[in-house]
Write an enzyme that holds these catalytic residues in place. Structure first.
Site, PDB file in Angstrom:
ATOM      1  N   ASP A  13       0.755  -1.299  -0.291  1.00  0.00           N
ATOM      2  CA  ASP A  13       0.294  -0.621  -0.137  1.00  0.00           C
ATOM      3  C   ASP A  13       1.090   0.688   0.350  1.00  0.00           C
ATOM      4  O   ASP A  13       0.519   2.333   0.704  1.00  0.00           O
ATOM      5  CB  ASP A  13      -1.367  -0.200   1.130  1.00  0.00           C
ATOM      6  N   GLU A  14       1.941   1.071  -0.648  1.00  0.00           N
ATOM      7  CA  GLU A  14       2.953   2.130  -0.614  1.00  0.00           C
ATOM      8  C   GLU A  14       2.461   3.670  -1.766  1.00  0.00           C
ATOM      9  O   GLU A  14       3.396   4.502  -1.683  1.00  0.00           O
ATOM     10  CB  GLU A  14       4.167   1.910  -1.327  1.00  0.00           C
ATOM     11  N   GLY A  15       1.604   2.886  -3.020  1.00  0.00           N
ATOM     12  CA  GLY A  15       1.326   3.992  -3.534  1.00  0.00           C
ATOM     13  C   GLY A  15       2.182   3.140  -4.793  1.00  0.00           C
ATOM     14  O   GLY A  15       2.047   3.828  -6.006  1.00  0.00           O
ATOM     15  N   LYS A  16       2.146   2.163  -4.702  1.00  0.00           N
ATOM     16  CA  LYS A  16       2.596   0.926  -6.326  1.00  0.00           C
ATOM     17  C   LYS A  16       1.348   1.650  -7.709  1.00  0.00           C
ATOM     18  O   LYS A  16       1.946   1.894  -8.655  1.00  0.00           O
ATOM     19  CB  LYS A  16       2.664   0.188  -5.898  1.00  0.00           C
ATOM     20  N   GLY A  17       0.602   1.710  -7.048  1.00  0.00           N
ATOM     21  CA  GLY A  17      -0.315   1.880  -8.539  1.00  0.00           C
ATOM     22  C   GLY A  17      -0.180   2.953  -9.474  1.00  0.00           C
ATOM     23  O   GLY A  17      -0.165   2.655 -10.828  1.00  0.00           O
ATOM     24  N   GLY A  40      -4.212  -5.271  -4.809  1.00  0.00           N
ATOM     25  CA  GLY A  40      -5.211  -4.372  -5.552  1.00  0.00           C
ATOM     26  C   GLY A  40      -5.163  -3.217  -5.718  1.00  0.00           C
ATOM     27  O   GLY A  40      -4.128  -2.830  -4.843  1.00  0.00           O
ATOM     28  N   HIS A  41      -5.546  -2.665  -7.076  1.00  0.00           N
ATOM     29  CA  HIS A  41      -5.525  -0.947  -7.155  1.00  0.00           C
ATOM     30  C   HIS A  41      -6.054  -0.333  -7.931  1.00  0.00           C
ATOM     31  O   HIS A  41      -6.723  -1.282  -9.179  1.00  0.00           O
ATOM     32  CB  HIS A  41      -3.599  -0.944  -7.409  1.00  0.00           C
ATOM     33  N   THR A 129      -5.769 -12.174   4.001  1.00  0.00           N
ATOM     34  CA  THR A 129      -6.770 -11.600   2.709  1.00  0.00           C
ATOM     35  C   THR A 129      -8.141 -12.356   3.191  1.00  0.00           C
ATOM     36  O   THR A 129      -9.006 -11.902   1.913  1.00  0.00           O
ATOM     37  CB  THR A 129      -6.117 -10.453   1.418  1.00  0.00           C
ATOM     38  N   GLN A 223       1.868  -5.971  -2.870  1.00  0.00           N
ATOM     39  CA  GLN A 223       2.657  -6.832  -1.442  1.00  0.00           C
ATOM     40  C   GLN A 223       3.724  -5.720  -1.248  1.00  0.00           C
ATOM     41  O   GLN A 223       4.424  -4.867  -2.292  1.00  0.00           O
ATOM     42  CB  GLN A 223       2.662  -7.680  -0.978  1.00  0.00           C
ATOM     43  N   THR A 238       3.153 -12.585   3.615  1.00  0.00           N
ATOM     44  CA  THR A 238       2.729 -13.057   2.952  1.00  0.00           C
ATOM     45  C   THR A 238       2.677 -13.862   2.827  1.00  0.00           C
ATOM     46  O   THR A 238       4.220 -14.364   3.375  1.00  0.00           O
ATOM     47  CB  THR A 238       2.083 -12.501   1.747  1.00  0.00           C
ATOM     48  N   GLY A 301     -11.244  -3.608   2.358  1.00  0.00           N
ATOM     49  CA  GLY A 301     -11.545  -2.584   3.293  1.00  0.00           C
ATOM     50  C   GLY A 301     -10.999  -2.025   4.345  1.00  0.00           C
ATOM     51  O   GLY A 301     -11.550  -1.471   5.212  1.00  0.00           O
ATOM     52  N   ASP A 332       2.776  14.211   0.827  1.00  0.00           N
ATOM     53  CA  ASP A 332       1.625  15.989   0.910  1.00  0.00           C
ATOM     54  C   ASP A 332       0.462  15.344   2.220  1.00  0.00           C
ATOM     55  O   ASP A 332      -0.008  16.043   2.514  1.00  0.00           O
ATOM     56  CB  ASP A 332       0.593  16.271  -0.027  1.00  0.00           C
TER      57      ASP A 332
HETATM   58  P1  IMP Z   1      -2.552 -12.961   3.080  1.00  0.00           P
HETATM   59  O1  IMP Z   1      -1.869 -12.545   1.746  1.00  0.00           O
HETATM   60  O2  IMP Z   1      -3.685 -12.859   2.499  1.00  0.00           O
HETATM   61  O3  IMP Z   1      -2.038 -14.092   3.340  1.00  0.00           O
HETATM   62  O4  IMP Z   1      -1.893 -12.300   3.746  1.00  0.00           O
HETATM   63  C1  IMP Z   1      -0.984 -11.675   4.708  1.00  0.00           C
HETATM   64  C2  IMP Z   1      -1.261 -10.461   4.633  1.00  0.00           C
HETATM   65  O5  IMP Z   1      -0.205  -9.840   4.003  1.00  0.00           O
HETATM   66  C3  IMP Z   1      -1.710  -9.562   6.025  1.00  0.00           C
HETATM   67  O6  IMP Z   1      -1.015  -9.125   6.922  1.00  0.00           O
HETATM   68  C4  IMP Z   1      -2.473  -8.986   4.507  1.00  0.00           C
HETATM   69  O7  IMP Z   1      -3.171  -8.200   5.680  1.00  0.00           O
HETATM   70  C5  IMP Z   1      -1.358  -8.502   3.664  1.00  0.00           C
HETATM   71  N1  IMP Z   1      -1.229  -8.093   2.342  1.00  0.00           N
HETATM   72  C6  IMP Z   1      -1.192  -9.515   1.405  1.00  0.00           C
HETATM   73  N2  IMP Z   1      -1.446  -8.277   0.124  1.00  0.00           N
HETATM   74  C7  IMP Z   1      -1.343  -7.037   0.914  1.00  0.00           C
HETATM   75  C8  IMP Z   1      -2.028  -6.030   0.012  1.00  0.00           C
HETATM   76  O8  IMP Z   1      -2.123  -6.439  -1.278  1.00  0.00           O
HETATM   77  N3  IMP Z   1      -1.051  -4.596   0.718  1.00  0.00           N
HETATM   78  C9  IMP Z   1      -0.869  -4.974   2.066  1.00  0.00           C
HETATM   79  N4  IMP Z   1      -1.074  -5.719   2.810  1.00  0.00           N
HETATM   80  C10 IMP Z   1      -1.350  -7.333   2.008  1.00  0.00           C
END
Ligand code: IMP
Length: 429
Positions: A13-17, A40-41, A129, A223, A238, A301, A332
């Site tokens: 979630d660093e803003g890769k998108g 997800g982005h 997730t 990730q 993950t 979410g 910002d």
């Molecule tokens: P999993 O990848 O669903 O097995 O989740 C394992 C860990 O990775 C959890 O803490 C999730 O919140 C985190 N995680 C998995 N995918 C993402 C992502 O795209 N962004 C941020 N955290 C993620």
């Protein structure tokens, strides 16, 4: 011609998108090499909003998009994502989309098991997730996965299903659940097979050709390094390797093809799910970061936990992943803070540490040592050159660069593509 590998250098979630979109618009091929639809982005192209979890970012603009062997593929999630994008006018054909035939599948039983295990783990839950990512990777390494290429040979699946079901039936019995319904599984696979197989091919071969033609390849990581199964905050990680090296093994190209490694780094820190987070803020500052940064997970979410920038963690990520330069995002969000803090080291039971220890109990116990800097009241949103930035914001960025021992290649100052300060072009460097 240069290739670029983009990875997250924190907990995702660093803003890769935005950065990936910009780079994808200049690439000839975009490759996903690990993870699955846990990523997800959101893409905004010509006022249309596209949501991607599995497909590489190039798909929306018609750039050759490839899912490599390192990804775990939920074929039903793929079908839904493809249908949604097609309903928005995106064309997806075997000409612009290829799927590795040796990719392991995520099956319904993996998703169910992810949920069962998380519930049973109580206070030890990972906070996944819930997409079945972990169980699918386990079956791959355990040599009982069903892969994309198996869909073309469903009549020869008995030994494989025996192996898979022997394992899962034992697990299910432990959870007081009925065994795998083999007939139902086979039927579901038979139904989805033609859809998946139309895209399946040895992508390493296709990529070899692309590379030979001198095309620019963008490797799109998902990730972040701190969620890497080896280097992250284990066990709160993950199940894939999220470091840059996976771009090679997860696509079928050698390590000399990954090119410029661009680490995406948020100007503060966030994390979703359980696990240690030394600079986490439980106060009004943390709440403010979350609100200003719209810190809610794209896939689940869930509210993201927020904290100050941790230079120790990012320095470690950059070293482990061989980051050539970073893209600093969401500066910002810090606008208007009287002071901002950077974690420069840890104290663990009286001892000073300059790295994040491996054991989760130590990770949970380290106390951050902060350096405090003056904030800035002016807005940095939309800045496109250093001259547009307040002096204290520049000092903050320069201090980060020094502490993480890695140069800043670009600074992103809003979700808009043009609102970027470009220091080094990763495709040209
Ligand atoms: P999993 O990848 O669903 O097995 O989740 C394992 C860990 O990775 C959890 O803490 C999730 O919140 C985190 N995680 C998995 N995918 C993402 C992502 O795209 N962004 C941020 N955290 C993620």
């Amino acid at each position: 011609m240069a290739n670029v590998t983009v990875i997250g250098a924190q907990w995702g979630d660093e803003g890769k998108g935005k950065i990936v979109d910009w780079l994808a618009s200049r690439a000839d091929a975009v490759v996903r090499f690990q993870g699955g639809h846990n990523a997800g982005h959101t893409l905004v192209v010509r006022d249309q909003v596209y949501k991607l979890s599995l497909l590489p970012s190039g798909i929306v603009t018609g750039t050759l998009s490839i899912i490599g062997n390192g990804v775990v593929l939920d074929p039903w999630a793929l079908q839904t994502e493809v249908a949604k994008l097609e309903s928005q006018g995106v064309t997806i054909t075997p000409d612009n989309f290829a799927l590795a035939d040796n990719c392991a599948l995520i099956l319904p039983m993996h998703r169910d098991l992810d949920g069962l295990r998380e519930t049973a783990a109580g206070s030890g839950k990972i906070g996944t997730t819930g997409r079945g990512i972990g169980p699918a990777y386990e079956d791959k390494v355990g040599r009982r996965a069903i892969r994309v290429c198996d869909l073309a040979h469903l009549d020869k699946m008995d030994p494989q299903l025996d192996r898979l079901c022997a394992h899962h039936d034992a697990l299910l019995a432990g959870f007081d659940q009925p065994p795998v319904d083999r007939a139902k599984l086979l039927e579901e696979l038979r139904e989805i097979a033609p859809f998946v197989l139309q895209f399946a091919q040895p992508v390493w071969k296709r990529l070899k050709k692309v590379r030979k033609a001198g095309a620019r390849i963008l490797f799109e990581g998902a990730q972040g390094v701190l969620l890497d199964v080896d280097h992250g905050t284990y066990p709160f990680v993950t199940s894939s390797n999220t470091v840059s090296g996976t771009a090679a093994s997860g696509s079928g190209l050698g390590p000399n093809s990954t090119g410029f490694v661009l680490g995406i780094v948020k100007a503060y820190t966030t994390r979703v799910g359980s696990g240690p987070f030394p600079t986490e803020l439980g106060d009004a500052d943390g709440q403010r970061l979350g609100e200003r940064g719209h810190e809610f997970g794209t896939v689940t979410g869930r509210q993201r936990r927020c904290g100050w920038f941790d230079a120790v963690l990012v320095r470690q990520s950059c070293a482990i992943s061989g980051v050539t330069g970073i893209a600093l995002t969401k500066v910002d969000v810090l606008d208007g803070f009287d002071t901002v803090k950077i974690c420069t080291g840890y104290r663990l039971r009286g001892k000073i540490m300059d790295y994040f220890p491996a054991h989760s109990a130590d990770q949970a116990e380290v106390e951050p040592i902060y350096e405090e800097m003056d904030g800035w009241s002016e807005t940095t949103a939309g800045a496109r050159s250093w001259a547009d930035l307040p002096a204290n914001a520049i000092k903050y960025i320069q201090r980060i660069q020094e502490l993480i021992e890695t140069p800043v290649a670009l600074v992103s100052t809003s979700p808009e593509r043009e609102d970027t300060i470009l220091v080094r072009d990763p495709f040209i460097d």
